[in-house]
Motif scaffolding. Structure first.
Motif, PDB file in Angstrom:
ATOM      1  N   THR A   1      -1.288  -9.611  15.172  1.00  0.00           N
ATOM      2  CA  THR A   1      -0.562  -9.875  13.937  1.00  0.00           C
ATOM      3  C   THR A   1       0.306  -8.674  13.575  1.00  0.00           C
ATOM      4  OG1 THR A   1      -2.377 -11.243  13.155  1.00  0.00           O
ATOM      5  CG2 THR A   1      -0.799 -10.488  11.506  1.00  0.00           C
ATOM      6  N   PRO A   2       1.626  -8.875  13.359  1.00  0.00           N
ATOM      7  CA  PRO A   2       2.508  -7.744  13.064  1.00  0.00           C
ATOM      8  C   PRO A   2       2.285  -7.195  11.665  1.00  0.00           C
ATOM      9  CG  PRO A   2       3.712  -9.807  12.894  1.00  0.00           C
ATOM     10  CD  PRO A   2       2.335 -10.155  13.385  1.00  0.00           C
ATOM     11  N   CYS A   3       2.638  -5.914  11.461  1.00  0.00           N
ATOM     12  CA  CYS A   3       2.523  -5.247  10.157  1.00  0.00           C
ATOM     13  C   CYS A   3       3.918  -4.873   9.671  1.00  0.00           C
ATOM     14  CB  CYS A   3       1.670  -3.984  10.271  1.00  0.00           C
ATOM     15  SG  CYS A   3      -0.034  -4.291  10.759  1.00  0.00           S
ATOM     16  N   ASP A   4       4.238  -5.263   8.445  1.00  0.00           N
ATOM     17  CA  ASP A   4       5.550  -4.955   7.874  1.00  0.00           C
ATOM     18  C   ASP A   4       5.509  -3.581   7.206  1.00  0.00           C
ATOM     19  OD1 ASP A   4       8.151  -5.231   7.223  1.00  0.00           O
ATOM     20  OD2 ASP A   4       7.919  -7.107   6.087  1.00  0.00           O
ATOM     21  N   LEU A   5       6.671  -3.095   6.772  1.00  0.00           N
ATOM     22  CA  LEU A   5       6.754  -1.805   6.087  1.00  0.00           C
ATOM     23  C   LEU A   5       6.008  -1.885   4.769  1.00  0.00           C
ATOM     24  CD1 LEU A   5       7.962   1.066   5.873  1.00  0.00           C
ATOM     25  CD2 LEU A   5       9.964   0.032   4.785  1.00  0.00           C
TER      26      LEU A   5
ATOM     27  N   HIS B   1      14.668  -2.493  12.888  1.00  0.00           N
ATOM     28  CA  HIS B   1      14.419  -2.004  14.238  1.00  0.00           C
ATOM     29  C   HIS B   1      12.941  -1.642  14.449  1.00  0.00           C
ATOM     30  CE1 HIS B   1      14.994   0.053  18.042  1.00  0.00           C
ATOM     31  NE2 HIS B   1      14.356   1.122  17.540  1.00  0.00           N
ATOM     32  N   TYR B   2      12.344  -1.038  13.432  1.00  0.00           N
ATOM     33  CA  TYR B   2      10.953  -0.565  13.572  1.00  0.00           C
ATOM     34  C   TYR B   2       9.915  -1.618  13.152  1.00  0.00           C
ATOM     35  CZ  TYR B   2      12.774   4.164  14.304  1.00  0.00           C
ATOM     36  OH  TYR B   2      13.417   5.255  14.802  1.00  0.00           O
ATOM     37  N   PHE B   3      10.302  -2.532  12.299  1.00  0.00           N
ATOM     38  CA  PHE B   3       9.330  -3.489  11.770  1.00  0.00           C
ATOM     39  C   PHE B   3       9.772  -4.904  12.085  1.00  0.00           C
ATOM     40  CE2 PHE B   3       9.044   0.366   9.239  1.00  0.00           C
ATOM     41  CZ  PHE B   3       7.682   0.595   9.211  1.00  0.00           C
ATOM     42  N   PRO B   4       8.744  -5.796  12.242  1.00  0.00           N
ATOM     43  CA  PRO B   4       7.306  -5.511  12.091  1.00  0.00           C
ATOM     44  C   PRO B   4       6.733  -4.750  13.281  1.00  0.00           C
ATOM     45  CG  PRO B   4       7.628  -7.792  12.716  1.00  0.00           C
ATOM     46  CD  PRO B   4       9.006  -7.219  12.517  1.00  0.00           C
ATOM     47  N   MET B   5       5.697  -3.928  13.006  1.00  0.00           N
ATOM     48  CA  MET B   5       4.984  -3.204  14.051  1.00  0.00           C
ATOM     49  C   MET B   5       3.782  -4.027  14.508  1.00  0.00           C
ATOM     50  SD  MET B   5       4.967   0.800  12.939  1.00  0.00           S
ATOM     51  CE  MET B   5       6.485   1.778  12.947  1.00  0.00           C
ATOM     52  N   HIS B   6       3.388  -3.814  15.747  1.00  0.00           N
ATOM     53  CA  HIS B   6       2.276  -4.576  16.298  1.00  0.00           C
ATOM     54  C   HIS B   6       0.967  -3.798  16.210  1.00  0.00           C
ATOM     55  CE1 HIS B   6       4.844  -7.786  17.714  1.00  0.00           C
ATOM     56  NE2 HIS B   6       5.686  -6.876  18.208  1.00  0.00           N
ATOM     57  N   LYS B   7      -0.098  -4.504  16.478  1.00  0.00           N
ATOM     58  CA  LYS B   7      -1.434  -3.931  16.397  1.00  0.00           C
ATOM     59  C   LYS B   7      -1.551  -2.663  17.247  1.00  0.00           C
ATOM     60  CE  LYS B   7      -6.249  -5.022  17.495  1.00  0.00           C
ATOM     61  NZ  LYS B   7      -7.161  -6.022  18.086  1.00  0.00           N
ATOM     62  N   GLY B   8      -2.142  -1.624  16.661  1.00  0.00           N
ATOM     63  CA  GLY B   8      -2.349  -0.362  17.352  1.00  0.00           C
ATOM     64  C   GLY B   8      -1.296   0.690  17.037  1.00  0.00           C
TER      65      GLY B   8
ATOM     66  N   ILE C   1      -1.715   5.923   8.923  1.00  0.00           N
ATOM     67  CA  ILE C   1      -2.328   4.598   8.889  1.00  0.00           C
ATOM     68  C   ILE C   1      -2.084   3.896  10.219  1.00  0.00           C
ATOM     69  CG2 ILE C   1      -2.203   4.327   6.389  1.00  0.00           C
ATOM     70  CD1 ILE C   1       0.361   2.768   6.718  1.00  0.00           C
ATOM     71  N   THR C   2      -2.925   2.873  10.508  1.00  0.00           N
ATOM     72  CA  THR C   2      -2.856   2.150  11.780  1.00  0.00           C
ATOM     73  C   THR C   2      -2.728   0.659  11.509  1.00  0.00           C
ATOM     74  OG1 THR C   2      -4.253   3.822  12.828  1.00  0.00           O
ATOM     75  CG2 THR C   2      -4.017   1.706  13.976  1.00  0.00           C
ATOM     76  N   CYS C   3      -1.905  -0.014  12.295  1.00  0.00           N
ATOM     77  CA  CYS C   3      -1.744  -1.467  12.169  1.00  0.00           C
ATOM     78  C   CYS C   3      -2.921  -2.158  12.848  1.00  0.00           C
ATOM     79  CB  CYS C   3      -0.421  -1.910  12.804  1.00  0.00           C
ATOM     80  SG  CYS C   3      -0.151  -3.698  12.726  1.00  0.00           S
ATOM     81  N   THR C   4      -3.643  -2.975  12.114  1.00  0.00           N
ATOM     82  CA  THR C   4      -4.781  -3.733  12.651  1.00  0.00           C
ATOM     83  C   THR C   4      -4.527  -5.221  12.472  1.00  0.00           C
ATOM     84  OG1 THR C   4      -6.019  -3.819  10.576  1.00  0.00           O
ATOM     85  CG2 THR C   4      -6.274  -1.834  11.921  1.00  0.00           C
ATOM     86  N   ALA C   5      -5.469  -6.033  12.958  1.00  0.00           N
ATOM     87  CA  ALA C   5      -5.339  -7.492  12.822  1.00  0.00           C
ATOM     88  C   ALA C   5      -5.340  -7.921  11.369  1.00  0.00           C
ATOM     89  CB  ALA C   5      -6.473  -8.170  13.585  1.00  0.00           C
ATOM     90  N   LYS C   6      -5.911  -7.101  10.485  1.00  0.00           N
ATOM     91  CA  LYS C   6      -5.988  -7.433   9.066  1.00  0.00           C
ATOM     92  C   LYS C   6      -4.943  -6.697   8.232  1.00  0.00           C
ATOM     93  CE  LYS C   6     -10.933  -8.480   9.158  1.00  0.00           C
ATOM     94  NZ  LYS C   6     -12.268  -8.174   8.574  1.00  0.00           N
ATOM     95  N   GLY C   7      -4.040  -5.971   8.909  1.00  0.00           N
ATOM     96  CA  GLY C   7      -3.018  -5.232   8.186  1.00  0.00           C
ATOM     97  C   GLY C   7      -3.183  -3.738   8.386  1.00  0.00           C
ATOM     98  N   TRP C   8      -2.534  -2.949   7.527  1.00  0.00           N
ATOM     99  CA  TRP C   8      -2.592  -1.497   7.649  1.00  0.00           C
ATOM    100  C   TRP C   8      -3.951  -0.974   7.206  1.00  0.00           C
ATOM    101  CZ3 TRP C   8       0.898   0.762  10.468  1.00  0.00           C
ATOM    102  CH2 TRP C   8       2.205   0.246  10.539  1.00  0.00           C
ATOM    103  N   SER C   9      -4.483  -0.020   7.983  1.00  0.00           N
ATOM    104  CA  SER C   9      -5.781   0.575   7.653  1.00  0.00           C
ATOM    105  C   SER C   9      -5.735   2.085   7.910  1.00  0.00           C
ATOM    106  CB  SER C   9      -6.879  -0.061   8.496  1.00  0.00           C
ATOM    107  OG  SER C   9      -8.130   0.529   8.243  1.00  0.00           O
TER     108      SER C   9
END
Length: 418
Positions: free
Chosen positions: A23-27, A45-52, A74-82
């Motif tokens: 699941t991608p993570c937006d800014l 260009h940078y978003f959405p970012m992918h998991k990891g 912060i890190t992009c996870t399946a549930k969003g930014w963490s």
């Protein structure tokens, strides 16, 4: 064909699983902080970012991350930014008179604690010589303070109350008992209590506060009188209902030291009382002036007549369900066989019911009883069905029903105060 369907199903399941795990993570938005400028300039260009994928951010001056640093990651996870990016305001070192802090730092991060101690002869708000405050999102958990240790407590004036001893001051760790006048309560909610003098002052400053009851809510299809913002002990409130509605419960309630009693009533639809069932050549087993919604009666026919319909009928919404009919033939002698007093009672009941439907008699003021009386104001007249509650004076007790009802112009039996 079956193999192709299964293959397609597995591909869809696996594709869905892979997509869910990526699941991608937006800014993200961060209050009191920001990301590098190029992330905003070239967002597409940078978003959405992918998991990891990882993303760094910085807090504004005067703010820190939860770890206490200026920058976070912060890190992009399946549930969003963490973890969720957050910037907390730093706590400035507070001012403190007649005491000192153990730390020499000038700024403190979120959740960080600060210890302090008071100079000799001074104490913290809880009466000790040392205390701790914590930096929270809204600032310090409490303001550090050191106040002079008292050797005695000044006795305050006490309106609506009295002290057991006439003193101007009470020595440290000593106590003074006081009581409040009727209708008032002490700082702890009692009629009397003991106030203790501690190093920082009274444990509970002596005071007598008027007893009040909670405000009353509006009554649907009715109202009450008097209407006040604050009701005090002893106040009596009279409830009334609009046309075609009646009070369920007591129409008079009173404010006591423990609250309202009885509970405030409500106005419910009268549901139109039923008259005596019209039953030529028959009668019912229970004769009343009026019947209320839900009342049931058994029907009996005279002599050899048979009944067509149910032997039991019920009053619903002002009408009888499935009115019964007495059928057959009978001679005059048989017709006169039923006891004449039964028909006379039925006719009298019908006449009374018709009279009641035309006018329900009011009652005059309730009777006066010795060593007691009606709780609350006494009205000049009361509607049929209204009630009042009696109470006794001190050193007397109630014998009989405390509640008396207006029954078609007459009050039911009154109690006595012995």
């Amino acid at each position: 064909m079956e193999f192709k369907s299964c293959f397609f199903f597995l591909v869809m399941v696996c594709s869905g699983k892979l997509f869910a795990e990526d699941t991608p993570c937006d800014l993200p938005h961060i209050e009191n902080g920001n990301f590098a400028l190029y992330y905003y300039t070239f967002k597409s260009h940078y978003f959405p970012m992918h998991k990891g994928k990882k993303l760094s951010y910085s807090c504004m001056i005067g703010y820190t991350t939860e770890a206490g640093s200026q920058d976070g990651r912060i890190t992009c996870t399946a549930k969003g930014w963490s973890p969720v990016p957050q910037c907390y305001r730093k706590c400035n070192k507070p001012l403190l008179e007649n005491g000192s802090f153990y730390s020499t730092e000038m700024y403190f991060k979120i959740h960080e604690k600060l210890e302090y101690k008071c100079n000799p002869g001074y104490h913290t708000p809880n009466g000790g010589t040392e205390d701790t405050v914590q930096c929270q999102t809204q600032g310090w958990s409490s303001q550090p303070s050191c106040t002079k240790r008292l050797e005695s407590c000044q006795v305050p004036e006490l309106p609506h109350g009295s002290y057991s001893r006439a003193l101007r001051e009470v020595q440290l760790n000593s106590a003074l008992r006081y009581s409040c006048a009727e209708g008032y309560r002490t700082a702890a909610g009692n009629t009397s209590e003991t106030a203790l003098c501690l190093a920082h002052g009274w444990a509970l400053t002596p005071s007598c506060t008027r007893i009040t009851c909670s405000s009353l809510n509006e009554v649907a299809h009715g109202g009450f009188h008097p209407v006040k913002k604050i009701y005090e002990e002893g106040d009596v409130v009279h409830f009334f209902c609009d046309k075609h509605y009646s009070v369920t419960g007591f129409d008079l309630i009173q404010c006591y030291d423990f609250g309202w009693y009885p509970d405030p009533p409500v106005c419910e639809d009268v549901k139109k009382k039923c008259p005596l069932p019209p039953l030529p050549h028959g009668h019912v087993n229970t004769v009343r002036r009026t019947y209320h919604n839900g009342d049931k009666v058994h029907v009996q026919c005279h002599g050899p007549l048979g009944i067509r319909g149910s032997e039991e009928i019920q009053c619903e919404g002002g009408k009888w369900t499935s009115p019964s009919i007495c059928t057959g033939t009978m001679n005059k002698q048989e017709y006169e066989a039923p006891p004449p007093e039964a028909d006379a009672e039925i006719r009298a009941s019908q006449a009374r019911h018709n009279e009641d439907m035309k006018m329900q008699q009011d009652c005059a003021a309730p009777p006066v009883i010795k060593n007691g009386g009606v709780l609350g104001p006494v009205l000049a007249s009361y509607k049929n069905g209204s009630s009042v509650e009696y109470g006794c004076q001190h050193y007397h007790f109630l014998d009989g029903p405390s509640t008396v009802y207006c029954d078609h112009g007459n009050w039911t039996e009154q109690p006595a105060c012995l």
